[in-house]
Design a protein around this motif. Structure first.
Motif, PDB file in Angstrom:
ATOM      1  N   ALA A 165       0.861  -1.201   0.000  1.00 27.28           N
ATOM      2  CA  ALA A 165       0.000   0.000   0.000  1.00 27.28           C
ATOM      3  C   ALA A 165       0.890   1.242   0.000  1.00 27.28           C
ATOM      4  O   ALA A 165       2.025   1.211   0.489  1.00 27.28           O
ATOM      5  N   TYR A 166       0.360   2.339  -0.525  1.00 23.58           N
ATOM      6  CA  TYR A 166       1.129   3.591  -0.534  1.00 23.58           C
ATOM      7  C   TYR A 166       1.425   4.060   0.885  1.00 23.58           C
ATOM      8  O   TYR A 166       2.452   4.679   1.148  1.00 23.58           O
ATOM      9  N   SER A 167       0.506   3.740   1.780  1.00 21.93           N
ATOM     10  CA  SER A 167       0.714   4.165   3.167  1.00 21.93           C
ATOM     11  C   SER A 167       1.947   3.485   3.766  1.00 21.93           C
ATOM     12  O   SER A 167       2.617   4.055   4.625  1.00 21.93           O
ATOM     13  N   GLU A 168       2.251   2.275   3.312  1.00 20.76           N
ATOM     14  CA  GLU A 168       3.466   1.610   3.795  1.00 20.76           C
ATOM     15  C   GLU A 168       4.704   2.380   3.313  1.00 20.76           C
ATOM     16  O   GLU A 168       5.659   2.599   4.075  1.00 20.76           O
ATOM     17  N   LEU A 203      -0.773   8.339   8.504  1.00 20.60           N
ATOM     18  CA  LEU A 203      -2.096   8.190   7.882  1.00 20.60           C
ATOM     19  C   LEU A 203      -2.349   9.294   6.861  1.00 20.60           C
ATOM     20  O   LEU A 203      -1.977  10.462   7.083  1.00 20.60           O
ATOM     21  N   PRO A 204      -3.025   8.946   5.726  1.00 21.67           N
ATOM     22  CA  PRO A 204      -3.271   9.957   4.692  1.00 21.67           C
ATOM     23  C   PRO A 204      -4.354  10.935   5.135  1.00 21.67           C
ATOM     24  O   PRO A 204      -5.331  10.543   5.782  1.00 21.67           O
ATOM     25  N   VAL A 205      -4.181  12.215   4.799  1.00 23.09           N
ATOM     26  CA  VAL A 205      -5.227  13.207   5.101  1.00 23.09           C
ATOM     27  C   VAL A 205      -5.753  13.905   3.844  1.00 23.09           C
ATOM     28  O   VAL A 205      -6.884  14.370   3.839  1.00 23.09           O
ATOM     29  N   SER A 255     -10.162  -0.986  -6.341  1.00 17.24           N
ATOM     30  CA  SER A 255      -9.093  -0.282  -5.629  1.00 17.24           C
ATOM     31  C   SER A 255      -9.680   0.529  -4.481  1.00 17.24           C
ATOM     32  O   SER A 255     -10.900   0.551  -4.269  1.00 17.24           O
ATOM     33  N   HIS A 256      -8.786   1.200  -3.782  1.00 15.66           N
ATOM     34  CA  HIS A 256      -9.203   2.152  -2.763  1.00 15.66           C
ATOM     35  C   HIS A 256      -9.972   3.276  -3.467  1.00 15.66           C
ATOM     36  O   HIS A 256      -9.598   3.684  -4.574  1.00 15.66           O
ATOM     37  N   PRO A 257     -11.061   3.771  -2.861  1.00 11.01           N
ATOM     38  CA  PRO A 257     -11.857   4.811  -3.532  1.00 11.01           C
ATOM     39  C   PRO A 257     -11.039   6.025  -3.962  1.00 11.01           C
ATOM     40  O   PRO A 257     -11.298   6.612  -5.020  1.00 11.01           O
ATOM     41  N   ALA A 261     -10.675   7.363  -7.782  1.00  6.14           N
ATOM     42  CA  ALA A 261     -10.950   8.770  -8.139  1.00  6.14           C
ATOM     43  C   ALA A 261      -9.753   9.382  -8.861  1.00  6.14           C
ATOM     44  O   ALA A 261      -9.914  10.168  -9.795  1.00  6.14           O
ATOM     45  N   GLN A 262      -8.549   9.013  -8.437  1.00  7.68           N
ATOM     46  CA  GLN A 262      -7.341   9.606  -9.024  1.00  7.68           C
ATOM     47  C   GLN A 262      -7.085   9.121 -10.455  1.00  7.68           C
ATOM     48  O   GLN A 262      -6.264   9.684 -11.168  1.00  7.68           O
ATOM     49  N   CYS A 263      -7.756   8.027 -10.867  1.00 12.68           N
ATOM     50  CA  CYS A 263      -7.518   7.454 -12.207  1.00 12.68           C
ATOM     51  C   CYS A 263      -8.765   7.495 -13.079  1.00 12.68           C
ATOM     52  O   CYS A 263      -8.793   6.885 -14.159  1.00 12.68           O
ATOM     53  N   ASP A 280     -10.554  -1.782   0.589  1.00 14.05           N
ATOM     54  CA  ASP A 280      -9.973  -1.075   1.744  1.00 14.05           C
ATOM     55  C   ASP A 280      -8.668  -0.380   1.424  1.00 14.05           C
ATOM     56  O   ASP A 280      -8.355   0.669   1.968  1.00 14.05           O
ATOM     57  N   ASP A 281      -7.855  -0.989   0.587  1.00  8.51           N
ATOM     58  CA  ASP A 281      -6.604  -0.344   0.183  1.00  8.51           C
ATOM     59  C   ASP A 281      -6.180  -0.910  -1.151  1.00  8.51           C
ATOM     60  O   ASP A 281      -6.642  -1.964  -1.584  1.00  8.51           O
ATOM     61  N   THR A 282      -5.295  -0.191  -1.827  1.00  7.68           N
ATOM     62  CA  THR A 282      -4.914  -0.544  -3.194  1.00  7.68           C
ATOM     63  C   THR A 282      -4.250  -1.928  -3.258  1.00  7.68           C
ATOM     64  O   THR A 282      -4.606  -2.771  -4.077  1.00  7.68           O
ATOM     65  N   ALA A 283      -3.286  -2.141  -2.339  1.00  8.65           N
ATOM     66  CA  ALA A 283      -2.547  -3.415  -2.360  1.00  8.65           C
ATOM     67  C   ALA A 283      -3.458  -4.575  -1.967  1.00  8.65           C
ATOM     68  O   ALA A 283      -3.307  -5.703  -2.477  1.00  8.65           O
ATOM     69  N   VAL A 325      -0.112  13.613  -5.660  1.00 11.15           N
ATOM     70  CA  VAL A 325       0.594  13.539  -4.372  1.00 11.15           C
ATOM     71  C   VAL A 325      -0.410  13.333  -3.246  1.00 11.15           C
ATOM     72  O   VAL A 325      -1.477  13.960  -3.245  1.00 11.15           O
ATOM     73  N   THR A 326      -0.072  12.466  -2.301  1.00  6.09           N
ATOM     74  CA  THR A 326      -0.900  12.318  -1.097  1.00  6.09           C
ATOM     75  C   THR A 326      -0.113  12.834   0.098  1.00  6.09           C
ATOM     76  O   THR A 326       1.087  12.566   0.223  1.00  6.09           O
ATOM     77  N   ARG A 327      -0.803  13.593   0.942  1.00  5.37           N
ATOM     78  CA  ARG A 327      -0.165  14.117   2.147  1.00  5.37           C
ATOM     79  C   ARG A 327      -0.572  13.242   3.330  1.00  5.37           C
ATOM     80  O   ARG A 327      -1.760  12.950   3.522  1.00  5.37           O
TER      81      ARG A 327
HETATM   82  O1  LIG Z   1      -4.662   2.151  -0.490  1.00  9.20           O
HETATM   83  C1  LIG Z   1      -3.509   2.542  -0.293  1.00  9.20           C
HETATM   84  O2  LIG Z   1      -2.531   2.062  -0.872  1.00  9.20           O
HETATM   85  C2  LIG Z   1      -3.294   3.635   0.635  1.00  9.20           C
HETATM   86  O3  LIG Z   1      -2.219   3.779   1.148  1.00  9.20           O
HETATM   87  C3  LIG Z   1      -4.440   4.576   0.911  1.00  9.20           C
HETATM   88  C4  LIG Z   1      -4.449   5.814   0.023  1.00  9.20           C
HETATM   89  C5  LIG Z   1      -5.475   6.854   0.555  1.00  9.20           C
HETATM   90  O4  LIG Z   1      -6.107   6.637   1.569  1.00  9.20           O
HETATM   91  O5  LIG Z   1      -5.608   7.881  -0.097  1.00  9.20           O
HETATM   92  C6  LIG Z   1      -3.143   6.463   0.062  1.00  9.20           C
HETATM   93  C7  LIG Z   1      -2.591   7.035  -1.000  1.00  9.20           C
HETATM   94  C8  LIG Z   1      -3.280   7.078  -2.305  1.00  9.20           C
HETATM   95  O6  LIG Z   1      -3.837   8.375  -2.380  1.00  9.20           O
HETATM   96  C9  LIG Z   1      -4.377   6.103  -2.416  1.00  9.20           C
HETATM   97  C10 LIG Z   1      -4.865   5.481  -1.334  1.00  9.20           C
END
Ligand SMILES: O=C(O)C(=O)C[C@]1(C(=O)O)C=C[C@@H](O)C=C1
Length: 460
Positions: A165-168, A203-205, A255-257, A261-263, A280-283, A325-327
């Motif tokens: 996951a991107y959060s990792e 955590l993403p905000v 995928s994660h919502p 949305a981003q694609c 729940d998450d992309t991965a 970009v995700t913050r």
């Molecule tokens: O699903 C993931 O891989 C995440 O880390 C979650 C998440 C999010 O919550 O926005 C994080 C970054 C990307 O914007 C897409 C998904």
């Protein structure tokens, strides 16, 4: 700070219908948490050997942690009210109400109780004859005063999702060399830190294309963790499917919502006639496709997820904007001490209960007059007072929505101008809390997702 009310939160497991096999290893020496962590079940259907690697070494914390009762202060609870009444801001003040902290065993004197016991029994036997007393306790040294590490020397960082996951990757960017702790929900990541299972959460905000991740704004308010930093992660999405699958076969993309949305535009541009399904998450979506051998479904996830779960990359860089970009915010039980020797940001949340007095305008002016730039403003429904009714005998009843306002501004709480701005704001708000004052992410701009943290050592 006033005494914190601790409320139990329960998490509805049905809120995560897509999460399968949540799969867990027991963190060593964390017996208090043992009740809600389960041992991983190896998935025989997994296509690649790499999964075995991380299965041996990663754990995912499940939402059952919530049922075990993490401490959380609810906005509008007595704790919040007394905070308002006393006008007490939480910035740079240590947390006092962490019940989990109290349950950490105190290090015995001299590292063991044996020395103390032998001294006591020698004195009880009338041993005042100057004979050398065996096992005399050595004096306390500075090392005895810091609690023994609960686990290995690596910082344990909770994130939402599964490996890949991107959060990792964000956890690895925020804390290089950390031990990432996967959690199945945001709420669980908060509780993992509150219960000392993890040291930090990342955590993403907000995302530059998809916007705010509202759930985390609400959780920041419900919980008592402090924002101690931020990281911005370039998010580079791929379309992943089982080897041999062609785009024309696809009927569904999971995928994660936020990722969907981003694609959105690119999926249409690729000419795919597919339904979108949230996960729940992309991965996790990539893992699900691999585990279930779904040949009509693709996932939007990272290139690392493709590697981990044995999928092929059908299309690379499918986010609608290359600068996607995700913050993320970094959360800890204690705040950091704000400084002035580098750029800092401060996050606050406030509410007001006065009618027609342009409170929002006054708050924003308090910053403008001091040349403090705002970097973000977000409003969320005031959960404990969502609607205010205003009766007008002539025209009926107006129903105003009530909000909590989250504001990020570019200054440190160590600066007088920031302190003065908040002192002024306090005069016309009914609730004000500083979520954290922390260094801004000033890393050079890049459009590629950085690598995740190194894998953790296998649990014994
Ligand atoms: O699903 C993931 O891989 C995440 O880390 C979650 C998440 C999010 O919550 O926005 C994080 C970054 C990307 O914007 C897409 C998904």
């Amino acid at each position: 700070m006033s005494t914190m009310a601790v409320a139990l939160l329960s998490t509805n497991p049905s809120a995560t219908p897509n999460r399968r096999s949540a799969l867990l290893l027991l963190p060593r020496r964390l017996t208090p948490a043992a009740g809600f962590i389960h041992r991983a079940a190896a998935s025989a259907s997994f296509p690649g050997a790499r999964r075995a690697d991380w299965q041996a070494s990663f754990s995912i914390l499940s939402s059952q942690a919530a049922a075990a009762g993490g401490g959380a202060a609810l906005p509008g609870s007595s704790s919040e009210k007394s905070t308002n009444d006393s006008g007490d801001l939480s910035a740079a003040e240590p947390e006092h109400g962490d019940s989990a902290k109290r349950s950490v065993p105190e290090p015995p004197v001299n590292g063991t109780m044996a020395g103390v016991k032998s001294l006591v029994s020698s004195a009880a036997a009338g041993g005042a004859d100057l004979a050398p007393i065996p096992n005399l306790p050595r004096p306390l040294s500075i090392g005895d005063l810091s609690p023994a590490p609960m686990h290995g020397s690596r910082l344990r960082v909770a994130y939402q999702g599964v490996p890949g996951a991107y959060s990792e990757a964000a956890a690895g960017k925020a804390y290089p060399n950390c031990e990432p702790i996967p959690c199945d929900q945001f709420e669980v990541a908060f509780q993992a830190v509150e219960l000392w299972i993890a040291d930090r959460a990342v955590l993403p905000v907000e995302n530059s294309l998809g916007g705010s991740i509202h759930r985390n704004y609400d959780l920041l308010l419900r919980h008592r963790l402090h924002i101690v930093g931020e990281v911005q992660l370039p998010v580079h999405h791929c379309l992943l499917a089982l080897p041999g699958v062609r785009k024309e076969y696809l009927t569904r993309v999971m995928s994660h919502p936020q990722a969907l949305a981003q694609c959105e535009l690119t999926l249409t541009r690729l000419g795919l006639n597919v339904t979108r399904e949230s996960f729940d998450d992309t991965a996790g979506a990539a893992e699900y496709i691999a585990n279930n051998g779904l040949r009509d479904t693709a996932a939007i996830a990272s290139a690392r997820a493709a590697e981990l779960y044995g999928l092929q990359v059908l299309a690379d860089g499918i986010q609608d904007d290359s600068g996607n970009v995700t913050r993320f915010v970094m959360l800890a039980r204690e705040p950091i001490i704000p400084r002035t020797d580098r750029p800092f940001k401060t996050s606050i949340v406030f509410a007001h209960d006065r009618e027609g007095t342009s409170v929002l305008f006054k708050v924003l002016s308090a910053f403008a007059f001091r040349d403090i730039s705002l970097t973000k403003i977000e409003s969320r429904p005031h959960r404990h007072r969502p609607i205010r009714l205003v009766d007008d005998a002539n025209v009926g009843t107006a129903k105003h929505f009530e909000y909590m306002f989250h504001v990020d501004f570019q200054a440190s709480m160590a600066e007088t101008r920031a302190q003065n701005a908040l002192a002024e704001i306090q005069e016309f708000t009914s609730f004000l809390r500083v979520l954290g004052s922390y260094p801004m992410d000033m890393t050079p701009w890049s459009t590629s997702t950085p690598p995740p943290p190194p894998p953790s050592a296998p649990s014994s």
